[in-house]
Every structure is written in structure tokens, then in C-alpha cells.
Design a protein around this motif. Sequence first.
Motif, PDB file in Angstrom:
ATOM      1  N   ASP A   1      -1.492  13.123  71.003  1.00  0.00           N
ATOM      2  CA  ASP A   1      -2.634  12.916  70.099  1.00  0.00           C
ATOM      3  C   ASP A   1      -3.816  12.243  70.800  1.00  0.00           C
ATOM      4  N   LEU A   2      -3.657  11.864  72.064  1.00  0.00           N
ATOM      5  CA  LEU A   2      -4.768  11.216  72.774  1.00  0.00           C
ATOM      6  C   LEU A   2      -5.614  12.292  73.441  1.00  0.00           C
ATOM      7  N   PRO A   3      -6.872  12.459  73.019  1.00  0.00           N
ATOM      8  CA  PRO A   3      -7.683  13.535  73.591  1.00  0.00           C
ATOM      9  C   PRO A   3      -7.956  13.277  75.072  1.00  0.00           C
ATOM     10  N   ASP A   4      -7.907  14.350  75.860  1.00  0.00           N
ATOM     11  CA  ASP A   4      -8.259  14.237  77.283  1.00  0.00           C
ATOM     12  C   ASP A   4      -9.781  14.346  77.382  1.00  0.00           C
ATOM     13  N   THR A   5     -10.441  13.219  77.542  1.00  0.00           N
ATOM     14  CA  THR A   5     -11.908  13.224  77.544  1.00  0.00           C
ATOM     15  C   THR A   5     -12.472  13.302  78.970  1.00  0.00           C
ATOM     16  N   GLY A   6     -11.609  13.376  79.965  1.00  0.00           N
ATOM     17  CA  GLY A   6     -12.050  13.599  81.349  1.00  0.00           C
ATOM     18  C   GLY A   6     -12.947  12.490  81.868  1.00  0.00           C
ATOM     19  N   GLY A   7     -13.879  12.904  82.749  1.00  0.00           N
ATOM     20  CA  GLY A   7     -14.848  11.949  83.292  1.00  0.00           C
ATOM     21  C   GLY A   7     -14.392  11.264  84.567  1.00  0.00           C
ATOM     22  N   VAL A   8     -13.143  11.559  85.005  1.00  0.00           N
ATOM     23  CA  VAL A   8     -12.635  10.892  86.217  1.00  0.00           C
ATOM     24  C   VAL A   8     -12.798  11.825  87.402  1.00  0.00           C
ATOM     25  N   ARG A   9     -13.215  11.272  88.540  1.00  0.00           N
ATOM     26  CA  ARG A   9     -13.244  12.061  89.780  1.00  0.00           C
ATOM     27  C   ARG A   9     -12.832  11.165  90.934  1.00  0.00           C
ATOM     28  N   GLN A  10     -12.402  11.801  92.027  1.00  0.00           N
ATOM     29  CA  GLN A  10     -12.034  11.025  93.230  1.00  0.00           C
ATOM     30  C   GLN A  10     -13.314  10.615  93.944  1.00  0.00           C
ATOM     31  N   ALA A  11     -13.282   9.491  94.625  1.00  0.00           N
ATOM     32  CA  ALA A  11     -14.468   9.036  95.360  1.00  0.00           C
ATOM     33  C   ALA A  11     -14.016   8.373  96.647  1.00  0.00           C
ATOM     34  N   GLY A  12     -14.869   8.426  97.644  1.00  0.00           N
ATOM     35  CA  GLY A  12     -14.560   7.784  98.923  1.00  0.00           C
ATOM     36  C   GLY A  12     -14.945   6.302  98.886  1.00  0.00           C
ATOM     37  N   THR A  13     -14.472   5.589  99.902  1.00  0.00           N
ATOM     38  CA  THR A  13     -14.703   4.136  99.918  1.00  0.00           C
ATOM     39  C   THR A  13     -16.191   3.802  99.928  1.00  0.00           C
ATOM     40  N   GLU A  14     -16.989   4.603 100.642  1.00  0.00           N
ATOM     41  CA  GLU A  14     -18.424   4.267 100.717  1.00  0.00           C
ATOM     42  C   GLU A  14     -19.068   4.376  99.338  1.00  0.00           C
ATOM     43  N   GLU A  15     -18.687   5.407  98.582  1.00  0.00           N
ATOM     44  CA  GLU A  15     -19.261   5.542  97.243  1.00  0.00           C
ATOM     45  C   GLU A  15     -18.774   4.401  96.340  1.00  0.00           C
ATOM     46  N   VAL A  16     -17.498   4.059  96.490  1.00  0.00           N
ATOM     47  CA  VAL A  16     -16.937   2.976  95.671  1.00  0.00           C
ATOM     48  C   VAL A  16     -17.627   1.648  96.005  1.00  0.00           C
ATOM     49  N   ARG A  17     -17.953   1.473  97.268  1.00  0.00           N
ATOM     50  CA  ARG A  17     -18.683   0.262  97.674  1.00  0.00           C
ATOM     51  C   ARG A  17     -19.989   0.133  96.877  1.00  0.00           C
ATOM     52  N   GLU A  18     -20.595   1.312  96.585  1.00  0.00           N
ATOM     53  CA  GLU A  18     -21.846   1.305  95.812  1.00  0.00           C
ATOM     54  C   GLU A  18     -21.587   1.087  94.322  1.00  0.00           C
ATOM     55  N   LEU A  19     -20.582   1.805  93.795  1.00  0.00           N
ATOM     56  CA  LEU A  19     -20.389   1.840  92.337  1.00  0.00           C
ATOM     57  C   LEU A  19     -19.580   0.676  91.781  1.00  0.00           C
ATOM     58  N   ALA A  20     -18.576   0.241  92.542  1.00  0.00           N
ATOM     59  CA  ALA A  20     -17.593  -0.682  91.959  1.00  0.00           C
ATOM     60  C   ALA A  20     -18.170  -2.051  91.569  1.00  0.00           C
ATOM     61  N   PRO A  21     -19.089  -2.643  92.370  1.00  0.00           N
ATOM     62  CA  PRO A  21     -19.550  -3.982  91.973  1.00  0.00           C
ATOM     63  C   PRO A  21     -20.149  -4.029  90.572  1.00  0.00           C
ATOM     64  N   GLU A  22     -20.943  -3.016  90.197  1.00  0.00           N
ATOM     65  CA  GLU A  22     -21.551  -3.018  88.864  1.00  0.00           C
ATOM     66  C   GLU A  22     -20.475  -2.818  87.772  1.00  0.00           C
ATOM     67  N   LEU A  23     -19.522  -1.909  88.039  1.00  0.00           N
ATOM     68  CA  LEU A  23     -18.447  -1.690  87.061  1.00  0.00           C
ATOM     69  C   LEU A  23     -17.622  -2.973  86.909  1.00  0.00           C
ATOM     70  N   HIS A  24     -17.345  -3.632  88.043  1.00  0.00           N
ATOM     71  CA  HIS A  24     -16.557  -4.854  87.997  1.00  0.00           C
ATOM     72  C   HIS A  24     -17.310  -5.956  87.250  1.00  0.00           C
ATOM     73  N   ARG A  25     -18.630  -6.042  87.453  1.00  0.00           N
ATOM     74  CA  ARG A  25     -19.443  -7.043  86.732  1.00  0.00           C
ATOM     75  C   ARG A  25     -19.345  -6.825  85.224  1.00  0.00           C
ATOM     76  N   ARG A  26     -19.460  -5.558  84.816  1.00  0.00           N
ATOM     77  CA  ARG A  26     -19.369  -5.260  83.382  1.00  0.00           C
ATOM     78  C   ARG A  26     -17.989  -5.623  82.845  1.00  0.00           C
TER      79      ARG A  26
END
Length: 399
Positions: free
Chosen positions: A151-176
Motif C-alpha cells: 500500500d506504500l506508493p513508489d514515488t521514486g525520486g532517488v538516483r545514484q550520485a558520486g562523492t563529488e556531487e554528494v559533497r555539493e548536495l549533502a551539507p544542505e540536506l543535512h542542515r535541513r
Amino acid sequence: MTTSFALRRATSKDLAAMAEADGRAFGVHYTDSDLQEIESVLDPDRFWLAVDTDDAIVGVTGAFDLHVTVPGGAVLPMPGVTWVSVALTHRRRGVLRALLTEQHREFVEQGHALCGLTASEGAIYGRFGYGPTTANRSVEIDRRRAVLRADLPDTGGVRQAGTEEVRELAPELHRRWAAGVPGAVHRGPAQWTPQLADHEHRRGGATALFHLVHPDGYASYRRLHSERAAVVTEVVATTAQAHRELWRALLAMDLVETVRCRALALDDPLPLLLTDPRQVRTTGLHDGMWTRALDVPALLSARRYGIEIDAVLDVGDPFLDRGGRFRLRGGPDGATCEPTTAPADVRVDATALGPLVLGGQRTRPLAGAGLLTADDPALLHRIDLAFLTDRLPVHGTEF
Ligand SMILES: CC(=O)SCCNC(=O)CCNC(=O)[C@H](O)C(C)(C)COP(=O)(O)OP(=O)(O)OC[C@H]1O[C@@H](n2cnc3c(N)ncnc32)[C@H](O)[C@@H]1OP(=O)(O)O
């Protein structure tokens, strides 16, 4: 036996010798590149050393300049005690006590409301007023039998990312994420650098990190081919949907039999997402961050309370003598706390206060352990409801 040692503040010239002392205590040989990283993240001004008569280091304590979220959303500066060690030749002669006395005297002078640490052993820090505040469990999931509810809808939105991209994205996500979680330690460069450096000696024979990202979260994991396992190192999600979709992806790893995670919060909803919650099998329970109050009124007035509360707390603090009687008047919209001479309603041991304030311990076990006492059971119940948080605290970062 008496041993003479002196205390002094560290300087940048001490970093290599400090790393050597730390490596001896924890059984690590630091490489030149480790040393470079240490130099880039450690501020020697925040370290105290014990030195012998030849100025050789026999003890170290330091602190990271951290921030922590308290219930209600306020973010407080929090020294994170770290790098504590005493030379094998100088143990049980009061070196640690002398170092921590000096260091905590300085924390008080600097006006901090609380400090925290992650402990190598459970018996060391209670005597210094720290109490276990966050907890994690290690889990093992039989990936093939772990099925998300239909009953849990698969809403997607996930993709694989490399460390360099995560270095950019993760700090803001972690702050939130950290802004909404009691006990969450906010990460600065000193925490992100080792996290993403992903040193081989910390991989336990597994691969380097892989990452998944979602607009509202990210997850990191390694593959341990010899055991057909994946080791999830963190899942940071700011919404229930991101949490669910990140776990959906983590559990979709064909060729992996077992998914392990060492840091699942005790109230993480993962088991309830599955058709069979028992597939999230607990293999260990660990204390996480320990905290201690340094300024009781500042700490108690910084958080919000579940219900209106008006009580006089008598805090016992033999190590730092920061206790005494304080009147707390608080509720969902704010709180005040001031020293008072009025009679106490509740007596609290210093080791219980940090955990209680951050929502990591409830009054019943604290009272059962003799760390919190009140003559009026109805007041104890009100205190429990006032300090209760809607989720258990999570520190999320080792330091
Ligand atoms: C936040 C972090 O960094 S956690 C990392 C802590 N460091 C380590 O685990 C590295 C290995 N261990 C060591 O270097 C040392 O054993 C230390 C730092 C834990 C203790 O240093 P010492 O100088 O021996 O401690 P010191 O003599 O000041 O002892 C203070 C008190 O703690 C007690 N104590 C110290 N270490 C321990 C321990 N591992 N277990 C139980 N009690 C301890 C002592 O018995 C003493 O008790 P008392 O006050 O009742 O007399």
C-alpha cells in the motif's frame, strides 16, 4: 605513586605529537595524509595537553566547535569533547581528571549551556556529569525477505550520485535534517572532511562509499563482497517519503543478501514500512552521544515543553558545581528558568539532566535509578510529559 605533570594549551607545533599520542591510545598509525587532514580540521587552541617535565605529551583533550538542536528547534553551540587520551605510562594518576577540570572550567567561562561527547567506554564519563543521551541500534536485514508494504506508493525520486556531487548536495540536506531533530549535531568542515574522505582503514574491508540522493535526503553505503552484504553508513531524510524511497532503493540491491546498518534510531519507522517488521533484526544496541549541562538556566530555557510546567529543580553537580535550585516555567511556546531559594520539587543528578533535556531519557527509568526524585508522583508525571519529545534524539555524527 605521584606523577608530576603540567597542563598547557596546545599549539600547531604539537599536532604531530598529539596525533602520535592519540594513535598509541587507539591503536592507529596515522599516515602523512591523515596528518594533513588533522591539521586542516583541528584547532589546537581548543586542545589541552598534559606534559611531563620534558614537555612530552602524556595526556590530551580537545573539543570541536559544534552546534546541537534542542527540542523545539533552537540550535545551541556545544563543545564536542574529543581526542581524549592519557599515555599508558601515566594512567590512573589523575591526568584525565586534571585535563577535564581545566577544559570544562573554560567551557563555563565561554558561556556554553551544554557540552557533549561520544564515549569509548561507558564507565569513564558519568563521574564528570555526562549521561547517555542518544542511542542507536545495529540491524541486519535479510534483503530478499524484506518487502515494502504494497500500500506504500513508489514515488521514486532517488538516483545514484558520486562523492563529488554528494559533497555539493549533502551539507544542505543535512542542515535541513539537523534543524528538525533533537540532539542532531550540525556538521561543519571538521565533520564533513573525514566523512567524505572515506579512509580505507575505516572501511572494514568493504568498498568505498556509494551514495543515493533524493530531493529531501541522501543515503550512503558500502558493499562487503566477501559477505554478500551492503553496509549502510547513513540515511538522512527530511521527509517520510524520502526516508521510504531511500530504503526502497537500498533494499533493491540484487546480489546482496544482507543489508546492515549500525546507526538506526530506536524509533526509526523502517520496520513498519515492511510487510514483516521482524526482518529488521537488532544485532546490537549502543549509546551514542553523552551530554552534560554547563549552564542549567540557559539550557532549560532554550527548549520548548510538551505541556505547561512550573517546578523547582535541585540539580546536583559534584564535578563542576554548576548545580543548585532553579525554577523552570515552560510550555509549548517558550520557557524561563532562574535560580531560586524556593524549596525543591524535584532533585536531579547532573548525569540525568542532559539526557532529560534532549529527550533521551524519561523520568521513570531516571527515578528508578535514583537519578531523579520527586515527592509528588503527579508532578513527576507532569515533568515526564513536559520533557517528552515527539521523536527520540539522534546525534547523527561521531566526533
Ligand atoms: C570523548 C573521547 O575522546 S572518549 C576516548 C577516551 N580515551 C580512551 O578510551 C583511550 C584509552 N584510555 C585512556 O587513554 C585513559 O585510560 C583514559 C583517558 C580513559 C583515563 O585516563 P586516566 O588519566 O587514567 O584517568 P584518571 O586517572 O584521571 O581517572 C579519573 C577517574 O576515572 C576513572 N577511570 C579512568 N578511566 C577509566 C576507565 N577506562 N574505566 C573506568 N574508570 C576509569 C578513574 O578510576 C578515576 O576515578 P576516580 O575519580 O573515582 O578516582
